[in-house]
Design a protein around this motif. Structure first.
Motif, mmCIF file in Angstrom:
data_model
loop_
_atom_site.group_PDB
_atom_site.id
_atom_site.type_symbol
_atom_site.label_atom_id
_atom_site.label_comp_id
_atom_site.label_asym_id
_atom_site.label_seq_id
_atom_site.Cartn_x
_atom_site.Cartn_y
_atom_site.Cartn_z
ATOM 1 N N PRO A 74 4.185 8.483 -11.293
ATOM 2 C CA PRO A 74 4.309 8.194 -9.863
ATOM 3 C C PRO A 74 2.926 7.890 -9.279
ATOM 4 C CG PRO A 74 5.488 10.205 -10.425
ATOM 5 C CD PRO A 74 4.677 9.812 -11.637
ATOM 6 N N GLY A 75 2.892 7.015 -8.272
ATOM 7 C CA GLY A 75 1.630 6.530 -7.730
ATOM 8 C C GLY A 75 0.668 7.625 -7.297
ATOM 9 N N HIS A 76 1.192 8.646 -6.645
ATOM 10 C CA HIS A 76 0.272 9.641 -6.084
ATOM 11 C C HIS A 76 -0.525 10.359 -7.169
ATOM 12 C CE1 HIS A 76 3.044 8.660 -2.873
ATOM 13 N NE2 HIS A 76 2.013 8.894 -2.071
ATOM 14 N N LEU A 77 0.076 10.506 -8.340
ATOM 15 C CA LEU A 77 -0.661 11.131 -9.442
ATOM 16 C C LEU A 77 -1.645 10.158 -10.077
ATOM 17 C CD1 LEU A 77 2.174 13.257 -11.038
ATOM 18 C CD2 LEU A 77 0.236 14.052 -9.684
ATOM 19 N N VAL A 78 -1.362 8.849 -9.958
ATOM 20 C CA VAL A 78 -2.290 7.824 -10.457
ATOM 21 C C VAL A 78 -3.619 7.969 -9.709
ATOM 22 C CG1 VAL A 78 -2.747 5.334 -10.570
ATOM 23 C CG2 VAL A 78 -0.449 6.208 -11.067
ATOM 24 N N ARG A 79 -3.526 8.229 -8.419
ATOM 25 C CA ARG A 79 -4.738 8.395 -7.615
ATOM 26 C C ARG A 79 -5.388 9.761 -7.878
ATOM 27 N NH1 ARG A 79 -9.255 6.425 -6.037
ATOM 28 N NH2 ARG A 79 -10.073 7.332 -4.125
ATOM 29 N N TYR B 245 0.845 -1.194 0.000
ATOM 30 C CA TYR B 245 0.000 0.000 0.000
ATOM 31 C C TYR B 245 0.883 1.247 0.000
ATOM 32 C CZ TYR B 245 -4.567 2.202 0.688
ATOM 33 O OH TYR B 245 -5.736 2.900 0.504
ATOM 34 N N GLY B 246 1.937 1.177 -0.833
ATOM 35 C CA GLY B 246 2.851 2.312 -0.959
ATOM 36 C C GLY B 246 2.415 3.209 -2.097
ATOM 37 N N SER B 247 3.393 3.722 -2.827
ATOM 38 C CA SER B 247 3.126 4.691 -3.887
ATOM 39 C C SER B 247 2.101 4.150 -4.893
ATOM 40 C CB SER B 247 4.447 5.032 -4.581
ATOM 41 O OG SER B 247 4.233 5.966 -5.603
ATOM 42 N N GLN B 248 2.390 3.027 -5.525
ATOM 43 C CA GLN B 248 1.450 2.459 -6.501
ATOM 44 C C GLN B 248 0.305 1.715 -5.821
ATOM 45 O OE1 GLN B 248 1.182 2.765 -9.818
ATOM 46 N NE2 GLN B 248 2.917 4.171 -9.801
ATOM 47 N N GLY B 249 0.592 1.007 -4.733
ATOM 48 C CA GLY B 249 -0.421 0.169 -4.086
ATOM 49 C C GLY B 249 -1.628 0.970 -3.636
ATOM 50 N N HIS B 250 -1.392 2.067 -2.920
ATOM 51 C CA HIS B 250 -2.536 2.826 -2.396
ATOM 52 C C HIS B 250 -3.350 3.404 -3.543
ATOM 53 C CE1 HIS B 250 -0.745 6.743 -3.306
ATOM 54 N NE2 HIS B 250 -1.858 7.304 -2.879
ATOM 55 N N ALA B 251 -2.674 3.791 -4.614
ATOM 56 C CA ALA B 251 -3.370 4.417 -5.730
ATOM 57 C C ALA B 251 -4.161 3.386 -6.533
ATOM 58 C CB ALA B 251 -2.351 5.121 -6.634
ATOM 59 N N GLN B 252 -3.493 2.313 -6.922
ATOM 60 C CA GLN B 252 -4.168 1.336 -7.784
ATOM 61 C C GLN B 252 -5.259 0.594 -7.028
ATOM 62 O OE1 GLN B 252 -2.061 -0.776 -10.793
ATOM 63 N NE2 GLN B 252 -0.144 0.306 -10.398
ATOM 64 N N ALA B 253 -5.037 0.275 -5.736
ATOM 65 C CA ALA B 253 -6.066 -0.435 -4.961
ATOM 66 C C ALA B 253 -7.325 0.426 -4.850
ATOM 67 C CB ALA B 253 -5.534 -0.791 -3.568
ATOM 68 N N GLN B 254 -7.147 1.697 -4.535
ATOM 69 C CA GLN B 254 -8.333 2.559 -4.389
ATOM 70 C C GLN B 254 -9.021 2.788 -5.729
ATOM 71 O OE1 GLN B 254 -8.207 5.843 -1.283
ATOM 72 N NE2 GLN B 254 -6.034 5.626 -1.752
ATOM 73 N N ILE C 135 1.181 -7.473 -7.513
ATOM 74 C CA ILE C 135 2.346 -7.374 -6.630
ATOM 75 C C ILE C 135 2.919 -5.964 -6.721
ATOM 76 C CG2 ILE C 135 4.588 -8.381 -6.047
ATOM 77 C CD1 ILE C 135 3.578 -10.999 -7.301
ATOM 78 N N LEU C 136 2.568 -5.138 -5.732
ATOM 79 C CA LEU C 136 3.038 -3.750 -5.702
ATOM 80 C C LEU C 136 3.922 -3.515 -4.490
ATOM 81 C CD1 LEU C 136 -0.078 -1.884 -7.122
ATOM 82 C CD2 LEU C 136 2.051 -2.525 -8.267
#
Ligand SMILES: NC(=O)C1=CN([C@@H]2O[C@H](COP(=O)(O)OP(=O)(O)OC[C@H]3O[C@@H](n4cnc5c(N)ncnc54)[C@H](OP(=O)(O)O)[C@@H]3O)[C@@H](O)[C@H]2O)C=CC1
Ligand SMILES: CC(=O)[C@](C)(O)C(=O)O
Ligand SMILES: [Mg+2]
Ligand SMILES: [Mg+2]
Length: 335
Positions: free
Chosen positions: A133-138, A25-34, A79-80
């Motif tokens: 970067p993950g945060h922008l994915v979200r 649930y890091g950079s990509q995990g938190h974004a892609q999961a949500q 796998i993130l």
């Protein structure tokens, strides 16, 4: 031309009724999961016991289990985790929970391409890699847009891996912006090259070295910071929106002439050779071996270099200057 897909090319129903586990649930995990969850899919986050992100994921409305429990329960396991821990966690906690017909999903091909994970033959292996970067994915997903992404299939046990990958990319929001088809090899090698030579490594060295030159020549560090670092984002935004052409159009004729004539002297034939050397080391696996061993040794080089960077005068003065700019977004610093 690379093959491209948009929302209409992808069917979310491919993933409806399937249980998705997002490990990490890091950079990509938190974004892609949500994003997957908000797209109406059944998402569980897999974390290690005691993770400080466990509560966060629950507060974000997601189910959370240990990695091993989530792998056992899920049909699709994304796998993130950091690349350097994926192999160890895969063999000890994920693989025992996989069954024929399941899928494993990556956002970077490193572990597959460099043989750190050798998947069993009866599962699908595909990639959905947001080019961001993950945060922008979200953030872009919440805004109703998305970031471009890549999809690739490494192993197609069910015959449906590509359709699954496209559905997954749709759930993450990437098909809103466009998804390009690639291979694990191409994604891995170009991604590593980009981040080493240009996006992260090249830019960091350009900033640091030009800052050092100005300060060594006796200019105030504040001036050096603004010139070599702060203003870079504003220039890159123009390039991002309209290519080099828009940037050259927007800056003064003085900057255009000076930039066009001096730029190639700074990033020169020697730099080109260094880029080819970096690419060679990516293609022949030397970089991968070095990074895997660095991970197994508990990151001694990374730890030392991070400390040296934090103590660099650029970072010291930058921190002070940015503290006077409260409007700057601090979300990206939270990772
Ligand atoms: N960062 C990015 O923007 C991009 C990343 N990628 C790829 O996405 C993948 C994930 O990268 P990124 O999001 O940066 O990763 P992060 O470093 O942000 O991931 C951290 C997460 O992994 C968990 N974790 C770490 N070690 C373990 C372990 N041993 N067991 C269980 N959980 C663990 C952490 O748990 P805890 O909360 O307990 O610390 C945390 O939730 C990589 O393959 C990367 O190459 C691709 C495109 C861009
Ligand atoms: C953000 C991204 O795509 C990178 C630079 O490749 C990464 O974080 O690995
Ligand atoms: Mg990348
Ligand atoms: Mg990368």
């Amino acid at each position: 031309m690379a093959q491209m897909y948009y929302d209409n090319d992808a069917d979310l129903n491919m993933l409806k009724g399937k249980k998705i586990a997002v490990m990490g649930y890091g950079s990509q995990g938190h974004a892609q999961a949500q994003n997957l969850h908000d797209s109406g899919l059944d998402v569980t986050v897999g974390l290690r016991e005691g993770s400080r992100r466990w509560k966060q994921a629950e507060e974000d409305g997601l189910k959370v289990m240990t990695v091993a429990e989530a792998a056992k329960m899920a049909d699709v396991v994304q796998i993130l985790l950091p690349d350097e821990v994926q192999s160890q966690v895969y063999y000890s906690e994920i693989e025992p929970g996989l069954e024929a017909g399941n899928a494993i999903v990556f956002s970077h091909g490193f572990n597959i391409h460099y043989n750190q994970i050798i998947p069993q033959k009866d599962i699908d292996v595909y990639m959905v890699a947001p080019k961001s970067p993950g945060h922008l994915v979200r953030r872009t997903y919440v805004d109703g847009a998305g970031v471009p992404g890549l999809v690739a299939v490494y192993q197609d046990a069910t015959g449906k891996a590509m359709e699954m990958a496209l559905a997954h990319a749709k759930g993450v929001g990437c098909t809103r912006a466009g998804v390009y088809k690639t291979s694990f090899r191409e994604e891995t090698e170009t991604d590593l090259f980009g981040e080493q030579v240009d996006l992260c490594g090249g830019v960091a060295s350009l900033i640091k070295t030009s800052f050092e030159v100005l300060v060594e020549a006796g200019y105030q560090p504040e001036m050096a910071y603004f010139e070599t670092c702060h203003e870079l984002k504003l220039i890159v935004d123009l390039i991002h929106e309209g290519g080099l052409d828009k940037m050259w159009y927007s800056v003064s004729n003085t900057a255009e002439y000076g930039g066009m004539t001096v730029g190639p002297k700074v990033i020169n034939e020697l730099s080109r050779e260094a880029m080819y050397e970096a690419l060679d080391r990516i293609q022949n696996g030397e970089f991968a071996r070095e990074f895997v061993l660095e991970g197994k040794a508990n990151r001694p080089v990374l730890t030392a270099m991070e400390r040296q960077d934090r103590e660099h005068p650029l970072e010291v003065i930058g921190k002070e200057i940015r503290s006077k700019m409260p409007w700057l977004n601090s979300e990206l610093n939270e990772k």
